[in-house]
Scaffold this motif. Sequence first.
Motif, short mmCIF file in Angstrom:
data_model
loop_
_atom_site.label_atom_id
_atom_site.label_comp_id
_atom_site.label_asym_id
_atom_site.label_seq_id
_atom_site.Cartn_x
_atom_site.Cartn_y
_atom_site.Cartn_z
N GLY A 121 0.87 -1.16 0.00
CA GLY A 121 0.00 0.00 0.00
C GLY A 121 0.90 1.21 0.00
O GLY A 121 1.46 1.56 1.04
N LEU A 122 1.10 1.80 -1.17
CA LEU A 122 2.18 2.75 -1.43
C LEU A 122 3.49 2.06 -1.04
O LEU A 122 3.94 1.17 -1.75
CB LEU A 122 1.98 4.09 -0.69
CG LEU A 122 2.63 5.31 -1.36
CD1 LEU A 122 1.97 6.60 -0.92
CD2 LEU A 122 4.13 5.39 -1.26
N SER A 123 4.10 2.42 0.12
CA SER A 123 5.38 1.79 0.47
C SER A 123 5.24 0.79 1.61
O SER A 123 6.23 0.17 1.99
CB SER A 123 6.39 2.86 0.87
OG SER A 123 6.01 3.48 2.09
N THR A 124 4.04 0.64 2.15
CA THR A 124 3.86 -0.22 3.32
C THR A 124 3.58 -1.66 2.88
O THR A 124 2.57 -1.92 2.23
CB THR A 124 2.70 0.28 4.19
OG1 THR A 124 2.91 1.65 4.52
CG2 THR A 124 2.58 -0.55 5.46
N PRO A 125 4.46 -2.60 3.22
CA PRO A 125 4.25 -3.99 2.79
C PRO A 125 3.04 -4.61 3.48
O PRO A 125 2.58 -4.14 4.53
CB PRO A 125 5.55 -4.69 3.21
CG PRO A 125 6.10 -3.84 4.32
CD PRO A 125 5.69 -2.44 4.01
N THR A 126 2.54 -5.67 2.89
CA THR A 126 1.31 -6.28 3.38
C THR A 126 1.44 -6.79 4.80
O THR A 126 0.47 -6.79 5.56
CB THR A 126 0.87 -7.43 2.46
OG1 THR A 126 1.97 -8.32 2.29
CG2 THR A 126 0.42 -6.92 1.12
N ASN A 127 2.64 -7.24 5.20
CA ASN A 127 2.78 -7.78 6.54
C ASN A 127 2.68 -6.70 7.62
O ASN A 127 2.61 -7.00 8.80
CB ASN A 127 4.09 -8.56 6.69
CG ASN A 127 5.32 -7.67 6.57
OD1 ASN A 127 5.25 -6.59 6.00
ND2 ASN A 127 6.44 -8.14 7.12
N GLU A 128 2.67 -5.41 7.20
CA GLU A 128 2.44 -4.32 8.14
C GLU A 128 1.01 -3.77 8.02
O GLU A 128 0.67 -2.78 8.67
CB GLU A 128 3.45 -3.19 7.90
CG GLU A 128 4.89 -3.59 8.18
CD GLU A 128 5.87 -2.45 7.93
OE1 GLU A 128 5.45 -1.28 8.03
OE2 GLU A 128 7.05 -2.72 7.64
N GLN A 129 0.21 -4.40 7.19
CA GLN A 129 -1.16 -3.94 6.99
C GLN A 129 -2.20 -4.88 7.57
O GLN A 129 -3.28 -4.44 7.97
CB GLN A 129 -1.45 -3.80 5.49
CG GLN A 129 -0.62 -2.75 4.77
CD GLN A 129 -1.03 -2.67 3.32
OE1 GLN A 129 -2.17 -2.35 3.00
NE2 GLN A 129 -0.12 -2.99 2.42
N PHE A 130 -1.90 -6.17 7.61
CA PHE A 130 -2.87 -7.12 8.14
C PHE A 130 -2.13 -8.34 8.67
O PHE A 130 -1.00 -8.63 8.29
CB PHE A 130 -3.90 -7.54 7.08
CG PHE A 130 -3.30 -8.03 5.79
CD1 PHE A 130 -2.93 -9.35 5.62
CD2 PHE A 130 -3.10 -7.16 4.73
CE1 PHE A 130 -2.37 -9.80 4.45
CE2 PHE A 130 -2.55 -7.60 3.54
CZ PHE A 130 -2.18 -8.92 3.40
#
Length: 658
Positions: A181-190
């Motif tokens: 999400g822009l620069s945030t990888p998925t493992n930091e999103q969910f």
Amino acid sequence: MIYNTKHLDDSCLMALYKKMLLPRLIEEKMLILLRQGKISKWFSGIGQEAVSVGVTMALNNDEYILPMHRNLGVFTTRNMPLYRLFSQWKGKASGYTKGRDRSFHFGSQAHKIVGMISHLGPQMGVADGIALASKLKNKKQITAVFTGDGGTSEGDFHEALNVASVWQLPVLFCIENNGYGLSTPTNEQFYCENLALRGLGYGMESHVIDGNNIIEVYSKVQELAVSMRNSPRPVLIEFKTFRMRGHEESSGTDYVPKALFDLWKTKDPIDNFEQFLKSEHILTGALIKEIKANFTQSIQDNLEYSFSEPDITSNETKELDDLFQADDIEIVNNTTISIEMRFVDAISNALKQSMTRHTDLVIMGQDIAEYGGVFKITESFFEQFGKERIRNTPICESAIIETAMGLSIAGIKSIVEMQFADFISSGFNPVVNLLAKSYYRWGQNADVVIRMPCGGGVGAGPFHSQTNEAWFTKTPGLKVVYPAFPYDAKGLLNTAINDPNPVLYFEHKGLYRTISQKVPTDYYTLPFGEASIIKKGEQITIISYGMGVHWALETLEKHPNISADLIDLRTLQPLDTETIYNSVKKTGKAIILQEDSLFGGISSDISALIMEYCFEYLDAPVKRVGSLETPIPFAKPLEDQYLPKTRFEIALSSLIAY
């Protein structure tokens, strides 16, 4: 990459290849133009073409798709004219938003495409509304809506999934999980292995698909589409994919490990499919060159056509005229007998008559069916009109307002009841950024009325007593109605329902069962933008609306020596400035009473307008009276102090004596 093509003929395989190749070639050209400064911004979908093309090819052309930034393949697969797409990105008049919005923030009814807004999540609820319309009309159509992995964290996503599941709506929710999400990888999103698991929490069928395998995407979506048309239900698909460029070009890709790029480069959807078609002797090197040459020439021709178009010219009148869809509403006069009606009954009567007049009109809200709403305004409605049209909703104001927008896109009027006007804050974004801006942006009206039970004086405290009309009078693209009497309440509500534009309709709950008046029994309407002069006088002009009108009347009854024009605005947007100015020019003094707290309320704008246009007629400063600059309290002594009724009487006498 393994392709299971047994059920597909060569012409279909070639079509899938060409439909993927065209957006890739357009994007490569756009990146060149971006570096040359000929376009201002670009969100690349390179590497994700199989998702856009596979989903679009699997749907029928009369089924709506709601894409996002990286879904150029949706637009090109639906055969949108390239010169219009290029003009859209250049801000030219022949673009889909006439220069008013950029990139993919637009839609086209002709192509059954509804573009996103930057807030991402609201389009999920809009898809619910379109699918609901399909289900109500028994069209056996599905609606596909896209989001990214980042968007699945938004509340709108979860509200929309819940509504679709509860109502069993034929929505295909497509998550393009490209890892960032822009620069945030998925493992930091969910905190789950697959986003598809989120569908299970809503009792929803879910799938994980290789989003770079065009055959897997096309075949699975086609299979699901057939099933969903015959057995309406929502389905969630997570497409595993990757974007080979930055979030948008200026952001770069330094945050992505090189090894990840190298891995996904081997999974390129076009390169892999091209090699497969060559191995199957469906494509040859010469044919590839010919296809690319034809596409390149078409892109260049359309670019030249678009670039030769003159820059857009500003026209203030045109801009203002395009804020609302022309309503052409015929005013229906009352010619029948009148009976005594309470405020609440006049509203209920208007709703019932409008439901009969508009046979597909839908009312949505919490507890409005069997229970009849917290104020019993829709009591017994479901027995007459059915629960398909009188719809209890989950507690999700945002998704239901978005659903109303989707119904409008599909040609159905709707009314949304906020249980209390205070709760609109949970649906604020779709009101001010979707409903209000849609027609101005791309010509899609929002045929939605939001009913807003509001106001204090009933000991309901900070969360059930606000009169928050100023939140919306400030927002261009919304109409705001606020009646004070049963006769006006019925006529103006009927007009609001007829109006093809979004209307915020405020109902002071303190008036519901305390005010009665003779009201015609038959259907009638009243025009917007026409204030009512309740009393006429020579000394001063009193301007108010809603409960404030009744406070002013009580004050004048206590002071029969005061000769005043009392103006009931009735609608705040549009505002009847002509009546205000004419009265002030006659009396020379003006006082504006609002129940809302004073600072930033509509009285400030009315005061400024009077000072600007009537200054030479004034014999005293314009006076504003409103509630205290605090939240509205619960205890009666505190609430009485908060409300402006007593202060109004003092201010009125002071201004008379000035």
